[in-house]
Scaffold this motif. Structure first.
Motif, PDB file in Angstrom:
ATOM      1  N   ASP A 193       0.819  -1.208   0.000  1.00  0.00           N
ATOM      2  CA  ASP A 193       0.000   0.000   0.000  1.00  0.00           C
ATOM      3  C   ASP A 193       0.859   1.268   0.000  1.00  0.00           C
ATOM      4  N   GLU A 194       1.995   1.216   0.672  1.00  0.00           N
ATOM      5  CA  GLU A 194       2.887   2.373   0.724  1.00  0.00           C
ATOM      6  C   GLU A 194       3.751   2.374  -0.544  1.00  0.00           C
ATOM      7  N   ARG A 195       3.188   2.908  -1.621  1.00  0.00           N
ATOM      8  CA  ARG A 195       3.909   2.852  -2.889  1.00  0.00           C
ATOM      9  C   ARG A 195       3.944   4.203  -3.605  1.00  0.00           C
ATOM     10  N   LYS A 196       3.786   5.289  -2.861  1.00  0.00           N
ATOM     11  CA  LYS A 196       3.797   6.600  -3.494  1.00  0.00           C
ATOM     12  C   LYS A 196       5.147   6.896  -4.140  1.00  0.00           C
ATOM     13  N   LEU A 197       6.227   6.536  -3.470  1.00  0.00           N
ATOM     14  CA  LEU A 197       7.564   6.781  -4.008  1.00  0.00           C
ATOM     15  C   LEU A 197       7.820   5.904  -5.236  1.00  0.00           C
ATOM     16  N   ILE A 198       7.358   4.645  -5.198  1.00  0.00           N
ATOM     17  CA  ILE A 198       7.500   3.755  -6.351  1.00  0.00           C
ATOM     18  C   ILE A 198       6.738   4.322  -7.538  1.00  0.00           C
ATOM     19  N   THR A 199       5.525   4.816  -7.292  1.00  0.00           N
ATOM     20  CA  THR A 199       4.719   5.395  -8.374  1.00  0.00           C
ATOM     21  C   THR A 199       5.396   6.614  -8.969  1.00  0.00           C
ATOM     22  N   GLN A 200       5.999   7.438  -8.129  1.00  0.00           N
ATOM     23  CA  GLN A 200       6.686   8.636  -8.605  1.00  0.00           C
ATOM     24  C   GLN A 200       7.842   8.272  -9.535  1.00  0.00           C
ATOM     25  N   VAL A 201       8.656   7.319  -9.107  1.00  0.00           N
ATOM     26  CA  VAL A 201       9.792   6.903  -9.934  1.00  0.00           C
ATOM     27  C   VAL A 201       9.315   6.206 -11.200  1.00  0.00           C
ATOM     28  N   TRP A 202       8.272   5.367 -11.072  1.00  0.00           N
ATOM     29  CA  TRP A 202       7.799   4.605 -12.227  1.00  0.00           C
ATOM     30  C   TRP A 202       7.232   5.514 -13.314  1.00  0.00           C
ATOM     31  N   LYS A 343      17.311  10.938  -6.761  1.00  0.00           N
ATOM     32  CA  LYS A 343      16.635  12.237  -6.612  1.00  0.00           C
ATOM     33  C   LYS A 343      15.414  12.120  -5.710  1.00  0.00           C
ATOM     34  N   ALA A 344      14.585  11.074  -5.971  1.00  0.00           N
ATOM     35  CA  ALA A 344      13.386  10.889  -5.137  1.00  0.00           C
ATOM     36  C   ALA A 344      13.766  10.560  -3.700  1.00  0.00           C
ATOM     37  N   TRP A 345      14.829   9.795  -3.546  1.00  0.00           N
ATOM     38  CA  TRP A 345      15.283   9.401  -2.220  1.00  0.00           C
ATOM     39  C   TRP A 345      15.785  10.622  -1.439  1.00  0.00           C
ATOM     40  N   SER A 346      16.595  11.452  -2.104  1.00  0.00           N
ATOM     41  CA  SER A 346      17.207  12.580  -1.407  1.00  0.00           C
ATOM     42  C   SER A 346      16.219  13.700  -1.110  1.00  0.00           C
TER      43      SER A 346
END
Length: 356
Positions: A193-202, A343-346
């Motif tokens: 469910d916690e996939r906002k960061l994955i969606t952003q990168v994808w 970039k998303a991580w930082s």
């Protein structure tokens, strides 16, 4: 030092979304690394699906059903591809056989030019160096001959693999395009469910991969066609074969152009000799490479290649060493993935540490 490491770990991995993204990338990396041989038809189908998604989407915007649009595009693409292969492959095969037949004469001519270097460049090139270079070339030619022989002995296995590709890949491409939404939704169900960061990168990588594949295919076609036309204009032997080599050399940024220069220069020197025509040929070839690197690549990959050439070469060497051909082909998107992830991580906002 230990406190610094603990603070860094808490800052970077305290967010569940960061951990999820890291585990997804790690799982995908090892899956491709260990299963790349079995997944090769799937990777080929994915490349073609990305390439054909644009015309399918355009047809659906005109009101056509997704199934009908996919059928028309896939059938049209396969028909054009088969016609091109039926025209290009026999000519390239015939020219390749002639090149292997003439290779000993080219080597003999090259030896003649090399043996003249000590007289032309006294004090700079010695006869011992020339003899050592000629011995190295002979060893490499023998190795190349053994490789060609082993490839011919394994032609039956290669033919079976080719037939599998001809059947499986079009079928997978058709269903990947037709059932794109269903396949995407089915894959999303396996994500946490916690996939906002994955969606952003994808989302960022999905657009880049589509543009990259479409641009790379166009670059291969344009560079290969122009090279073939120029070689034919000079009356160069093996023009089709050399045009194909130059076209596919763009798969390996910077390195491919340098490597393919050797066969072009060798064939030109063998046929034209040290004449002004040979110089004009090399000049025309250099212009093609310059226009490709300074005009065509920025035009086709302006939204994709936002990387320093040093990073691109490192990515080609690194991912090519890990995944072979597919690592080379996807080196730029993979490097962009690393950049987008970093970039998303930082840029993640973490809650401030509680006051002591």
């Amino acid at each position: 030092m230990l406190d610094w490491l603990q603070k860094w770990y808490k800052n970077k991995f305290s967010d569940p979304q960061v951990v999820t993204l890291f585990l997804m990338l790690l799982t995908g990396f090892f899956a491709i690394y260990w299963l790349s041989g079995m997944l090769a038809p799937v990777l080929v189908a994915i490349v073609f699906a990305y390439l054909l998604e644009w015309p399918v989407a355009r047809l659906t915007r005109f009101g056509f059903n997704r199934t009908i649009s996919t059928s028309v595009v896939v059938l049209g693409f396969m028909s054009i591809l088969i016609l091109l292969l039926m025209w290009v492959v026999p000519i390239a095969w015939y020219q390749g056989r002639n090149l292997l037949r003439d290779l000993p004469q080219m080597i003999a001519l090259g030896r003649t030019y090399l043996l003249e270097l000590p007289e032309l460049l006294p004090g700079m090139v010695g006869e011992d160096q020339i003899l050592l270079l000629m011995q190295s070339v002979d060893e490499r030619v023998m190795t190349f001959g053994r490789t060609v022989l082993s490839l011919s002995l394994g032609s039956i296995v290669d033919l079976v693999a080719l037939l599998i590709y001809l059947v499986l890949v079009p079928v997978m491409v058709f269903f990947m395009l037709k059932d794109k939404t269903e396949l995407s939704n089915g894959f999303v169900q396996f994500l946490p469910d916690e996939r906002k960061l994955i969606t952003q990168v994808w989302h960022e990588m999905n657009v880049q991969i589509m543009n990259y594949i479409r641009g790379k295919v166009l670059e291969i076609v344009i560079v290969g066609t122009v090279s073939y036309a120029v070689f034919s204009l000079f009356g160069l032997n093996y023009a089709m074969l050399l045009g194909l080599l130059v076209g596919f050399s763009v798969l390996i940024p910077y390195i491919g152009a340098a490597v393919v220069t050797l066969p072009v220069a060798t064939v030109g020197l063998f046929q034209l000799g040290l004449t002004p025509e040979f110089g004009y040929l090399l000049l025309a070839y250099g212009i093609i490479q310059a226009l490709d690197g300074n005009v065509l690549v920025p035009l086709l990959f302006s939204e994709v290649v936002d990387l320093n050439p040093v990073y691109i070469i490192i990515a080609v060497l690194f991912f090519g060493g890990l995944f072979g051909f597919w690592g080379i082909f996807f080196a730029i998107p993979l490097a962009s993935l690393v950049k987008a992830t970093a970039k998303a991580w930082s840029t993640r906002v973490h809650p401030a540490d509680p006051a002591d």
